[in-house]
Design an enzyme around this catalytic site. Sequence first.
Site, PDB file in Angstrom:
ATOM      1  N   LYS A 234      12.915 -99.134   7.854  1.00  0.00           N
ATOM      2  CA  LYS A 234      11.563 -98.801   7.702  1.00  0.00           C
ATOM      3  C   LYS A 234      11.170 -98.146   6.532  1.00  0.00           C
ATOM      4  O   LYS A 234      11.965 -97.711   5.802  1.00  0.00           O
ATOM      5  CB  LYS A 234      10.941 -97.895   8.908  1.00  0.00           C
ATOM      6  CG  LYS A 234      11.104 -98.388  10.380  1.00  0.00           C
ATOM      7  CD  LYS A 234      10.710 -97.321  11.139  1.00  0.00           C
ATOM      8  CE  LYS A 234      10.809 -97.909  12.854  1.00  0.00           C
ATOM      9  NZ  LYS A 234       9.840 -98.682  12.881  1.00  0.00           N
ATOM     10  N   ASP A 304      14.743-103.989  13.506  1.00  0.00           N
ATOM     11  CA  ASP A 304      13.832-102.866  13.947  1.00  0.00           C
ATOM     12  C   ASP A 304      13.098-102.934  15.316  1.00  0.00           C
ATOM     13  O   ASP A 304      12.433-102.318  15.787  1.00  0.00           O
ATOM     14  CB  ASP A 304      12.645-102.699  12.867  1.00  0.00           C
ATOM     15  CG  ASP A 304      11.796-101.543  12.816  1.00  0.00           C
ATOM     16  OD1 ASP A 304      12.242-100.479  13.556  1.00  0.00           O
ATOM     17  OD2 ASP A 304      10.657-101.542  12.240  1.00  0.00           O
ATOM     18  N   ARG A 308      13.689-103.245  22.706  1.00  0.00           N
ATOM     19  CA  ARG A 308      13.630-104.343  23.812  1.00  0.00           C
ATOM     20  C   ARG A 308      15.044-104.485  24.266  1.00  0.00           C
ATOM     21  O   ARG A 308      15.278-105.215  25.097  1.00  0.00           O
ATOM     22  CB  ARG A 308      13.118-105.495  23.245  1.00  0.00           C
ATOM     23  CG  ARG A 308      13.487-106.145  22.151  1.00  0.00           C
ATOM     24  CD  ARG A 308      12.291-107.057  21.176  1.00  0.00           C
ATOM     25  NE  ARG A 308      11.397-106.364  20.890  1.00  0.00           N
ATOM     26  CZ  ARG A 308      10.093-106.719  20.236  1.00  0.00           C
ATOM     27  NH1 ARG A 308       9.956-108.236  20.258  1.00  0.00           N
ATOM     28  NH2 ARG A 308       9.259-106.167  19.684  1.00  0.00           N
TER      29      ARG A 308
END
Length: 456
Positions: A234, A304, A308
């Site tokens: 990020k 990223d 999940r």
Amino acid sequence: MASDIKVGTMAGSKPIWFVKKGELEDAGLDSGALAWAKANGFDGQAARVLVVPGENGDVAGALFGIGKDDIRLVAGKLASALPKGDWYIASPVSEPDLTALAFLLGGYKFTRYTKKDDAEVTLSTPKGADETDVRRLAKAVMLARDLINTPTNDMGPVALEAAVRNVAEEHKATLSVIKGDDLLKKNFPMIHAVGRAGSQEPRLIDFAWGKKNAPKVTLVGKGVCFDTGGLDIKPSSGMLLMKKDMGGAANVLALAGLIMDARLPVRLRVLIPAVENSISANAFRPGDILTSRKGLTVEIGNTDAEGRLILADALALADDDEPEILIDMATLTGAARVALGPDLPPFYTNDDGFASEVAASAYAVADPVWRMPLWQPYDAKLSSRVADLNNVTSDGFAGSITAALFLQRFVGKAKVWAHFDIFGWNPVEKPHAPIGGEAQAIRALYHLLKERYPSK
């Protein structure tokens, strides 16, 4: 906490008059208070407090604006805006539980790293409020806020496990933890892959409470204690709030505390995969193909999209138990915030009746959520040429929906499944909440579960 509630009107308490916007003349004020309000331009503006002086220059009471619209937690502002002392509400209160809860939540302060304030403002519990349940709810919300607000240097996987242990031990729940390479031995490969580059071992925290023959309610919470984005790193601006990436775990733990404290007649199970998505020589990579606990292979389109992955392994385990209700909570996608903003978490479910219950409960307790569709045509966007599915789509559209569809692949036996894509953060101050970590949807879900499974 700078506020508290107390049963009964305390000696020397001062009155608070609630005033709707535009209805100052009908608020039942004496002539002096009415004149003072007009002189100060007070007309019931939402969350405005106007202290009314007495004859000797002391405080005679306070006017509180509740606005014209239905701002149901506006009473939280009283905790920070009233002068020190004991107070009671002199006006009729239509929702006493919400008023009392808002007041308690409005007094919340995150003081772990600063000077602590003793309770200074006390409110007589509004008539008709269930003080026990209000305190229970306030405790849960504040737990979630505290956990999310704590920076990762003090809230990594080890500390998160300790926080879970505290709650489990308080209610005599049975807890177990699988961590490190034992995750591979026990078939949780995606939890291991996401967390293995962190300085603290990844782990799956699992606790159970309640009678074994009671209806099964299972909660799964995303516990990414910090998310660098992995090798798909990020930008620095995107990492500023990543201490809150364990907000799903914080909210699930708070909801579990509510269920256990209220002694709801359910068999509760809580699963929290706790990891850091870090960068190291052994970090998982874009293009890797992971085999999940369920046996589905997952191509990594982006490191990223790690939340999940760990949820998928935990959901597969939860689903094997065939629970009556399976709920997961996660700070999963920025797309959810683009669609609905920070205050309105989307939820997804395969059960229309359950969705209606969620909506009704959310309204009943002023804990807003919004149902989004599990739009099956979008499932094809998760396809991969080399694996059963990809963890991201290639076009970037419908990100929150496709994340929910990804998770749905790992659920099949639970009677009801629901996924809540929460933000877990207040970007602006509210009457009942400062900027910072927030509990979302847990009050609605607690209300739903109380209705479904009333205590005997």
